[in-house]
Design a protein around this motif. Structure first.
Motif, PDB file in Angstrom:
ATOM      1  N   LEU A 185      -0.597 -11.084  -5.946  1.00 28.59           N
ATOM      2  CA  LEU A 185      -1.579 -10.030  -6.184  1.00 28.59           C
ATOM      3  C   LEU A 185      -2.993 -10.554  -5.970  1.00 28.59           C
ATOM      4  CD1 LEU A 185      -0.075  -8.185  -9.277  1.00 28.59           C
ATOM      5  CD2 LEU A 185      -0.367  -7.266  -6.969  1.00 28.59           C
ATOM      6  N   ARG A 186      -3.217 -11.795  -6.329  1.00 31.15           N
ATOM      7  CA  ARG A 186      -4.534 -12.428  -6.105  1.00 31.15           C
ATOM      8  C   ARG A 186      -4.829 -12.473  -4.605  1.00 31.15           C
ATOM      9  NH1 ARG A 186      -8.981 -14.416  -5.713  1.00 31.15           N
ATOM     10  NH2 ARG A 186      -9.931 -16.025  -6.979  1.00 31.15           N
ATOM     11  N   GLU A 187      -3.823 -12.827  -3.818  1.00 33.65           N
ATOM     12  CA  GLU A 187      -3.981 -12.863  -2.359  1.00 33.65           C
ATOM     13  C   GLU A 187      -4.247 -11.463  -1.785  1.00 33.65           C
ATOM     14  OE1 GLU A 187      -0.405 -14.801  -1.033  1.00 33.65           O
ATOM     15  OE2 GLU A 187      -1.011 -16.724  -1.899  1.00 33.65           O
ATOM     16  N   LEU A 188      -3.525 -10.463  -2.275  1.00 36.27           N
ATOM     17  CA  LEU A 188      -3.735  -9.097  -1.807  1.00 36.27           C
ATOM     18  C   LEU A 188      -5.113  -8.578  -2.216  1.00 36.27           C
ATOM     19  CD1 LEU A 188      -0.219  -7.482  -2.362  1.00 36.27           C
ATOM     20  CD2 LEU A 188      -1.308  -8.063  -0.193  1.00 36.27           C
ATOM     21  N   ASN A 189      -5.572  -8.979  -3.392  1.00 38.82           N
ATOM     22  CA  ASN A 189      -6.908  -8.604  -3.837  1.00 38.82           C
ATOM     23  C   ASN A 189      -7.957  -9.196  -2.895  1.00 38.82           C
ATOM     24  OD1 ASN A 189      -8.470  -7.197  -5.847  1.00 38.82           O
ATOM     25  ND2 ASN A 189      -9.084  -9.185  -6.655  1.00 38.82           N
ATOM     26  N   ASN A 190      -7.752 -10.450  -2.500  1.00 36.78           N
ATOM     27  CA  ASN A 190      -8.662 -11.084  -1.540  1.00 36.78           C
ATOM     28  C   ASN A 190      -8.572 -10.410  -0.173  1.00 36.78           C
ATOM     29  OD1 ASN A 190      -9.873 -12.980  -3.212  1.00 36.78           O
ATOM     30  ND2 ASN A 190      -8.248 -14.469  -2.885  1.00 36.78           N
ATOM     31  N   PRO A 205       0.642   1.157   4.348  1.00 37.41           N
ATOM     32  CA  PRO A 205       1.439  -0.076   4.224  1.00 37.41           C
ATOM     33  C   PRO A 205       0.814  -1.093   3.253  1.00 37.41           C
ATOM     34  CG  PRO A 205       1.214   0.527   6.533  1.00 37.41           C
ATOM     35  CD  PRO A 205       0.314   1.435   5.751  1.00 37.41           C
ATOM     36  N   PHE A 206      -0.505  -1.225   3.310  1.00 34.51           N
ATOM     37  CA  PHE A 206      -1.168  -2.166   2.401  1.00 34.51           C
ATOM     38  C   PHE A 206      -1.069  -1.679   0.957  1.00 34.51           C
ATOM     39  CE2 PHE A 206      -4.872  -3.857   0.129  1.00 34.51           C
ATOM     40  CZ  PHE A 206      -4.620  -5.219   0.281  1.00 34.51           C
ATOM     41  N   HIS A 232     -11.591  -8.776   1.880  1.00 30.94           N
ATOM     42  CA  HIS A 232     -11.817  -9.160   3.271  1.00 30.94           C
ATOM     43  C   HIS A 232     -11.854  -7.921   4.178  1.00 30.94           C
ATOM     44  CE1 HIS A 232     -11.596 -11.647   6.883  1.00 30.94           C
ATOM     45  NE2 HIS A 232     -10.634 -10.845   7.311  1.00 30.94           N
ATOM     46  N   GLN A 233     -10.915  -7.027   3.977  1.00 35.67           N
ATOM     47  CA  GLN A 233     -10.857  -5.787   4.750  1.00 35.67           C
ATOM     48  C   GLN A 233     -12.164  -5.017   4.605  1.00 35.67           C
ATOM     49  OE1 GLN A 233      -8.801  -4.063   6.909  1.00 35.67           O
ATOM     50  NE2 GLN A 233     -10.366  -2.477   6.883  1.00 35.67           N
ATOM     51  N   TYR A 234     -12.592  -4.845   3.379  1.00 36.99           N
ATOM     52  CA  TYR A 234     -13.791  -4.046   3.129  1.00 36.99           C
ATOM     53  C   TYR A 234     -15.040  -4.699   3.720  1.00 36.99           C
ATOM     54  CZ  TYR A 234     -17.404  -1.385   0.848  1.00 36.99           C
ATOM     55  OH  TYR A 234     -18.514  -0.609   0.625  1.00 36.99           O
ATOM     56  N   ILE A 235     -15.227  -5.981   3.444  1.00 40.24           N
ATOM     57  CA  ILE A 235     -16.440  -6.690   3.876  1.00 40.24           C
ATOM     58  C   ILE A 235     -16.499  -6.870   5.391  1.00 40.24           C
ATOM     59  CG2 ILE A 235     -17.604  -8.938   3.810  1.00 40.24           C
ATOM     60  CD1 ILE A 235     -16.785  -9.130   0.869  1.00 40.24           C
ATOM     61  N   GLN A 288      -6.870  -0.883 -11.337  1.00 44.82           N
ATOM     62  CA  GLN A 288      -7.878  -1.298 -10.370  1.00 44.82           C
ATOM     63  C   GLN A 288      -7.250  -1.838  -9.089  1.00 44.82           C
ATOM     64  OE1 GLN A 288     -10.042  -4.029 -12.848  1.00 44.82           O
ATOM     65  NE2 GLN A 288     -11.559  -2.497 -13.443  1.00 44.82           N
ATOM     66  N   LEU A 289      -6.147  -2.555  -9.205  1.00 43.47           N
ATOM     67  CA  LEU A 289      -5.454  -3.040  -8.010  1.00 43.47           C
ATOM     68  C   LEU A 289      -5.016  -1.880  -7.125  1.00 43.47           C
ATOM     69  CD1 LEU A 289      -3.336  -5.889  -9.594  1.00 43.47           C
ATOM     70  CD2 LEU A 289      -4.756  -6.162  -7.548  1.00 43.47           C
ATOM     71  N   LEU A 290      -4.461  -0.852  -7.749  1.00 47.09           N
ATOM     72  CA  LEU A 290      -4.014   0.317  -6.989  1.00 47.09           C
ATOM     73  C   LEU A 290      -5.198   1.040  -6.354  1.00 47.09           C
ATOM     74  CD1 LEU A 290      -1.229   1.773  -9.332  1.00 47.09           C
ATOM     75  CD2 LEU A 290      -1.012   0.094  -7.497  1.00 47.09           C
TER      76      LEU A 290
END
Length: 126
Positions: free
Chosen positions: A16-21, A46-47, A25-28, A85-87
């Motif tokens: 989950l930490r990796e997906l949060n990063n 999919p994400f 990354h996607q947003y920035i 928040q993750l969702l």
């Protein structure tokens, strides 16, 4: 909570930490760029589905861990907030109208909880 369950919790928390990063990354790097548009079915869904599946496995284990180990600085409400928040960020990372400051602050909040869990699993405080 068995050692195997602790190991699974640690692995899910790391994922989950990796997906949060990845969301950050996607947003920035992409979403805020001029002309970016995400396709819902090939990019967003999919994400978001990956985050949803992992988060749904993670939350009950994390709650059991908090109940049994009473870790410092991690409470049930924080787990619920991190889950929600993750969702939320898994979708917001692809939306042009996402407010940058709020998004980054939410990512940091999620990171704090996930990092704290990882540290306390590794080095339990008595």
């Amino acid at each position: 909570m068995t050692q195997e369950e602790l190991s699974v919790l640690k692995e899910l928390t790391t994922q989950l930490r990796e997906l949060n990063n990845e969301a950050k990354h996607q947003y920035i790097n992409y979403t805020v760029n001029e002309g970016f548009t995400a396709d819902f079915y090939t990019d967003v869904k999919p994400f978001a589905d990956r985050v949803y599946v992992l988060a749904n496995k993670w939350k009950p284990l994390a709650e059991t861990w908090v109940k049994e180990y009473s870790p410092k600085y991690v409470y049930f409400m924080q787990l619920t907030n991190a889950y929600d928040q993750l969702l939320e960020t898994s979708i917001a990372a692809f939306q042009k109208d996402t407010k940058s400051k709020r998004f980054i602050d939410t990512i940091k909040s999620i990171d704090y909880i996930l990092d704290t869990i990882l540290i306390q699993i590794e080095y339990p405080v008595e």
